[in-house]
Write a protein that holds these residues in place. Structure first.
Motif, PDB file in Angstrom:
ATOM      1  N   GLY A 279       0.775  -1.233   0.000  1.00  0.00           N
ATOM      2  CA  GLY A 279       0.000   0.000   0.000  1.00  0.00           C
ATOM      3  C   GLY A 279       0.803   1.278   0.000  1.00  0.00           C
ATOM      4  O   GLY A 279       0.245   2.355   0.179  1.00  0.00           O
ATOM      5  N   SER A 280       2.110   1.210  -0.202  1.00  0.00           N
ATOM      6  CA  SER A 280       2.939   2.410  -0.165  1.00  0.00           C
ATOM      7  C   SER A 280       3.508   2.731  -1.547  1.00  0.00           C
ATOM      8  O   SER A 280       4.463   2.091  -1.993  1.00  0.00           O
ATOM      9  CB  SER A 280       4.087   2.238   0.830  1.00  0.00           C
ATOM     10  OG  SER A 280       4.949   3.348   0.773  1.00  0.00           O
ATOM     11  N   THR A 281       2.917   3.716  -2.184  1.00  0.00           N
ATOM     12  CA  THR A 281       3.460   4.136  -3.478  1.00  0.00           C
ATOM     13  C   THR A 281       4.821   4.793  -3.305  1.00  0.00           C
ATOM     14  O   THR A 281       5.639   4.764  -4.219  1.00  0.00           O
ATOM     15  CB  THR A 281       2.492   5.099  -4.202  1.00  0.00           C
ATOM     16  OG1 THR A 281       2.206   6.197  -3.346  1.00  0.00           O
ATOM     17  CG2 THR A 281       1.198   4.393  -4.583  1.00  0.00           C
ATOM     18  N   ASP A 282       5.080   5.354  -2.121  1.00  0.00           N
ATOM     19  CA  ASP A 282       6.401   5.931  -1.850  1.00  0.00           C
ATOM     20  C   ASP A 282       7.484   4.859  -1.917  1.00  0.00           C
ATOM     21  O   ASP A 282       8.581   5.113  -2.424  1.00  0.00           O
ATOM     22  CB  ASP A 282       6.438   6.610  -0.477  1.00  0.00           C
ATOM     23  CG  ASP A 282       5.602   7.876  -0.431  1.00  0.00           C
ATOM     24  OD1 ASP A 282       5.306   8.449  -1.511  1.00  0.00           O
ATOM     25  OD2 ASP A 282       5.235   8.291   0.679  1.00  0.00           O
TER      26      ASP A 282
ATOM     27  N   ARG B  83      -4.047   0.916  -6.084  1.00  0.00           N
ATOM     28  CA  ARG B  83      -5.377   0.292  -6.110  1.00  0.00           C
ATOM     29  C   ARG B  83      -5.561  -0.607  -4.884  1.00  0.00           C
ATOM     30  O   ARG B  83      -6.601  -0.573  -4.222  1.00  0.00           O
ATOM     31  CB  ARG B  83      -5.562  -0.527  -7.385  1.00  0.00           C
ATOM     32  CG  ARG B  83      -6.955  -1.144  -7.507  1.00  0.00           C
ATOM     33  CD  ARG B  83      -7.061  -2.079  -8.699  1.00  0.00           C
ATOM     34  NE  ARG B  83      -6.292  -3.296  -8.512  1.00  0.00           N
ATOM     35  CZ  ARG B  83      -6.690  -4.345  -7.782  1.00  0.00           C
ATOM     36  NH1 ARG B  83      -7.834  -4.316  -7.154  1.00  0.00           N
ATOM     37  NH2 ARG B  83      -5.937  -5.420  -7.671  1.00  0.00           N
ATOM     38  N   CYS B  84      -4.540  -1.380  -4.559  1.00  0.00           N
ATOM     39  CA  CYS B  84      -4.617  -2.273  -3.401  1.00  0.00           C
ATOM     40  C   CYS B  84      -4.744  -1.484  -2.103  1.00  0.00           C
ATOM     41  O   CYS B  84      -5.443  -1.906  -1.182  1.00  0.00           O
ATOM     42  CB  CYS B  84      -3.387  -3.171  -3.349  1.00  0.00           C
ATOM     43  SG  CYS B  84      -3.361  -4.412  -4.656  1.00  0.00           S
ATOM     44  N   ALA B  85      -4.085  -0.338  -2.032  1.00  0.00           N
ATOM     45  CA  ALA B  85      -4.169   0.498  -0.827  1.00  0.00           C
ATOM     46  C   ALA B  85      -5.594   1.014  -0.636  1.00  0.00           C
ATOM     47  O   ALA B  85      -6.075   1.094   0.492  1.00  0.00           O
ATOM     48  CB  ALA B  85      -3.191   1.663  -0.928  1.00  0.00           C
ATOM     49  N   ARG B  86      -6.266   1.348  -1.736  1.00  0.00           N
ATOM     50  CA  ARG B  86      -7.651   1.825  -1.643  1.00  0.00           C
ATOM     51  C   ARG B  86      -8.584   0.707  -1.214  1.00  0.00           C
ATOM     52  O   ARG B  86      -9.613   0.949  -0.593  1.00  0.00           O
ATOM     53  CB  ARG B  86      -8.101   2.394  -2.980  1.00  0.00           C
ATOM     54  CG  ARG B  86      -7.512   3.750  -3.295  1.00  0.00           C
ATOM     55  CD  ARG B  86      -8.217   4.420  -4.460  1.00  0.00           C
ATOM     56  NE  ARG B  86      -8.342   3.579  -5.622  1.00  0.00           N
ATOM     57  CZ  ARG B  86      -7.495   3.554  -6.652  1.00  0.00           C
ATOM     58  NH1 ARG B  86      -6.435   4.332  -6.645  1.00  0.00           N
ATOM     59  NH2 ARG B  86      -7.690   2.770  -7.683  1.00  0.00           N
TER      60      ARG B  86
ATOM     61  N   ALA C 258      -6.988  -9.997  -2.243  1.00  0.00           N
ATOM     62  CA  ALA C 258      -6.461 -10.248  -3.582  1.00  0.00           C
ATOM     63  C   ALA C 258      -5.075  -9.637  -3.783  1.00  0.00           C
ATOM     64  O   ALA C 258      -4.271 -10.168  -4.535  1.00  0.00           O
ATOM     65  CB  ALA C 258      -7.420  -9.697  -4.638  1.00  0.00           C
ATOM     66  N   CYS C 259      -4.778  -8.560  -3.127  1.00  0.00           N
ATOM     67  CA  CYS C 259      -3.496  -7.897  -3.343  1.00  0.00           C
ATOM     68  C   CYS C 259      -2.369  -8.493  -2.518  1.00  0.00           C
ATOM     69  O   CYS C 259      -1.211  -8.227  -2.787  1.00  0.00           O
ATOM     70  CB  CYS C 259      -3.624  -6.403  -3.017  1.00  0.00           C
ATOM     71  SG  CYS C 259      -4.762  -5.578  -4.138  1.00  0.00           S
TER      72      CYS C 259
END
Length: 88
Positions: free
Chosen positions: A34-37, A70-73, A80-81
């Motif tokens: 969940g971390s795009t950073d 998407r998985c973070a949302r 699934a993620c």
């Protein structure tokens, strides 16, 4: 050390694309879930190429970032993620 639920496994496929999945075969790299950073930092540092021992297409990292976002949302609504396989 992060718990298993806080990490996702990234695997480089033969075509240079990336896939998320704990049970995919091959060399994998663990990434903060969940971390795009984390995805951005790994891309800047070329960590995917080093960890996965092969070239990674730039568009694969962009797709991975979108999938992690998407998985973070979806957090808490689906496994699934973190458990299934997601190809990008």
């Amino acid at each position: 050390m992060a718990s298993q639920g806080a990490l996702v496994r990234v695997v480089r496929l033969a075509d240079g694309s990336l896939a998320l999945g704990r049970h995919l075969p091959g060399r994998g790299a663990w990434l903060c879930a969940g971390s795009t950073d984390c995805v951005d930092l790994a891309g800047r540092r070329r960590a995917f190429e080093r960890a996965l021992r092969g070239p990674v297409a730039p568009e694969a990292a962009i797709s991975l970032r979108a999938e992690v976002e998407r998985c973070a949302r979806m957090d808490g609504r689906s496994t699934a993620c973190t458990e299934d396989e997601t190809h990008m």
